[in-house]
Design a protein around this motif. Structure first.
Motif, PDB file in Angstrom:
ATOM      1  N   VAL A  23       0.856  -1.191   0.000  1.00 10.97           N
ATOM      2  CA  VAL A  23       0.000   0.000   0.000  1.00 10.97           C
ATOM      3  C   VAL A  23       0.889   1.237   0.000  1.00 10.97           C
ATOM      4  O   VAL A  23       2.029   1.193   0.458  1.00 10.97           O
ATOM      5  CB  VAL A  23      -0.966   0.031   1.215  1.00 10.97           C
ATOM      6  CG1 VAL A  23      -1.923  -1.155   1.169  1.00 10.97           C
ATOM      7  CG2 VAL A  23      -0.222   0.053   2.530  1.00 10.97           C
ATOM      8  N   ASP A  24       0.371   2.345  -0.522  1.00  6.48           N
ATOM      9  CA  ASP A  24       1.141   3.589  -0.558  1.00  6.48           C
ATOM     10  C   ASP A  24       1.129   4.312   0.780  1.00  6.48           C
ATOM     11  O   ASP A  24       2.098   4.958   1.142  1.00  6.48           O
ATOM     12  CB  ASP A  24       0.591   4.523  -1.647  1.00  6.48           C
ATOM     13  CG  ASP A  24       0.823   3.976  -3.046  1.00  6.48           C
ATOM     14  OD1 ASP A  24       1.831   3.267  -3.262  1.00  6.48           O
ATOM     15  OD2 ASP A  24      -0.014   4.250  -3.928  1.00  6.48           O
ATOM     16  N   TYR A  57       3.481  -1.902   8.753  1.00  4.00           N
ATOM     17  CA  TYR A  57       2.626  -3.018   8.366  1.00  4.00           C
ATOM     18  C   TYR A  57       1.455  -3.174   9.325  1.00  4.00           C
ATOM     19  O   TYR A  57       1.461  -2.649  10.436  1.00  4.00           O
ATOM     20  CB  TYR A  57       3.419  -4.326   8.290  1.00  4.00           C
ATOM     21  CG  TYR A  57       3.787  -4.905   9.639  1.00  4.00           C
ATOM     22  CD1 TYR A  57       2.996  -5.877  10.237  1.00  4.00           C
ATOM     23  CD2 TYR A  57       4.917  -4.468  10.327  1.00  4.00           C
ATOM     24  CE1 TYR A  57       3.324  -6.397  11.479  1.00  4.00           C
ATOM     25  CE2 TYR A  57       5.251  -4.983  11.557  1.00  4.00           C
ATOM     26  CZ  TYR A  57       4.446  -5.960  12.128  1.00  4.00           C
ATOM     27  OH  TYR A  57       4.768  -6.471  13.363  1.00  4.00           O
ATOM     28  N   ALA A  58       0.459  -3.912   8.876  1.00  2.00           N
ATOM     29  CA  ALA A  58      -0.698  -4.291   9.681  1.00  2.00           C
ATOM     30  C   ALA A  58      -1.211  -5.609   9.105  1.00  2.00           C
ATOM     31  O   ALA A  58      -0.916  -5.950   7.953  1.00  2.00           O
ATOM     32  CB  ALA A  58      -1.782  -3.223   9.628  1.00  2.00           C
ATOM     33  N   LYS A  65       1.943  -1.012  12.705  1.00  2.05           N
ATOM     34  CA  LYS A  65       3.211  -0.940  13.429  1.00  2.05           C
ATOM     35  C   LYS A  65       4.289  -0.528  12.451  1.00  2.05           C
ATOM     36  O   LYS A  65       4.124  -0.641  11.245  1.00  2.05           O
ATOM     37  CB  LYS A  65       3.605  -2.319  13.983  1.00  2.05           C
ATOM     38  CG  LYS A  65       2.724  -2.852  15.055  1.00  2.05           C
ATOM     39  CD  LYS A  65       3.274  -4.180  15.545  1.00  2.05           C
ATOM     40  CE  LYS A  65       2.436  -4.671  16.705  1.00  2.05           C
ATOM     41  NZ  LYS A  65       3.000  -5.840  17.338  1.00  2.05           N
ATOM     42  N   GLU A  66       5.415  -0.101  13.007  1.00  2.00           N
ATOM     43  CA  GLU A  66       6.583   0.189  12.171  1.00  2.00           C
ATOM     44  C   GLU A  66       7.779  -0.540  12.764  1.00  2.00           C
ATOM     45  O   GLU A  66       8.052  -0.436  13.962  1.00  2.00           O
ATOM     46  CB  GLU A  66       6.862   1.688  12.093  1.00  2.00           C
ATOM     47  CG  GLU A  66       7.992   2.012  11.142  1.00  2.00           C
ATOM     48  CD  GLU A  66       8.120   3.503  10.849  1.00  2.00           C
ATOM     49  OE1 GLU A  66       9.166   3.876  10.298  1.00  2.00           O
ATOM     50  OE2 GLU A  66       7.193   4.268  11.171  1.00  2.00           O
ATOM     51  N   GLU A 122       3.634  -0.917   3.906  1.00  2.00           N
ATOM     52  CA  GLU A 122       4.110   0.327   3.274  1.00  2.00           C
ATOM     53  C   GLU A 122       5.613   0.335   3.470  1.00  2.00           C
ATOM     54  O   GLU A 122       6.108   0.321   4.592  1.00  2.00           O
ATOM     55  CB  GLU A 122       3.500   1.547   3.923  1.00  2.00           C
ATOM     56  CG  GLU A 122       4.040   2.867   3.393  1.00  2.00           C
ATOM     57  CD  GLU A 122       3.584   4.071   4.191  1.00  2.00           C
ATOM     58  OE1 GLU A 122       4.312   5.088   4.139  1.00  2.00           O
ATOM     59  OE2 GLU A 122       2.543   4.013   4.863  1.00  2.00           O
ATOM     60  N   GLN A 123       6.350   0.336   2.359  1.00  2.00           N
ATOM     61  CA  GLN A 123       7.821   0.318   2.456  1.00  2.00           C
ATOM     62  C   GLN A 123       8.386   1.700   2.238  1.00  2.00           C
ATOM     63  O   GLN A 123       7.871   2.485   1.526  1.00  2.00           O
ATOM     64  CB  GLN A 123       8.418  -0.640   1.439  1.00  2.00           C
ATOM     65  CG  GLN A 123       8.037  -2.063   1.734  1.00  2.00           C
ATOM     66  CD  GLN A 123       8.606  -3.051   0.743  1.00  2.00           C
ATOM     67  OE1 GLN A 123       8.403  -2.908  -0.443  1.00  2.00           O
ATOM     68  NE2 GLN A 123       9.299  -4.048   1.243  1.00  2.00           N
TER      69      GLN A 123
END
Length: 128
Positions: free
Chosen positions: A83-84, A112-113, A105-106, A127-128
């Motif tokens: 995801v963006d 991510y979730a 979380k990061e 999201e990267q």
């Protein structure tokens, strides 16, 4: 060689097709009767040039059912989607009634979730 499809075992093809199209925004590419009460159901990204299809495959085989249930019970996502903007996507999915197994979380710069697809799987968004 290129990736053309990946399978996600589901406990109910109708429910899975509805969830992946109505809740996640994918579009149905194939929905073909193959006999025995089963269908070849695939979804793809909506408005995308990515040709990879997700096969929503019935978990009728004991091996598939054990695999799916084992991953779920261990809290392991069956796959991940990029995801963006994780926070925005999380809010959108919560608004659609999706239940999260792991809230955003990061870890080391990766957000991510993990949510429940209602068909026997956990899905991770990243999201990267």
């Amino acid at each position: 060689m290129k990736i053309i499809a990946m399978s996600i075992f589901v406990d109910n093809q109708d429910k899975a097709q509805q969830f992946y199209t109505e809740k996640l925004g994918f579009k149905t590419k194939h929905n073909i009767e193959i006999g025995g009460g089963f269908r070849w159901v695939t979804v793809t990204e909506n408005d995308s040039n990515n040709p990879v299809e997700i096969v929503l495959e019935p978990n009728e085989s004991p091996i598939a059912k054990n695999y799916q249930e084992g991953l779920y019970q261990a809290g392991i996502p069956v796959t991940m989607f990029g995801v963006d903007n994780l926070e925005k996507e999380h809010a959108n999915l919560v608004e659609k009634g999706i239940t999260f197994h792991t809230e955003p979380k990061e870890v080391e710069g990766v957000k991510y979730a993990i949510f429940d697809d209602t068909c026997g799987n956990l899905i991770q968004i990243v999201e990267q």
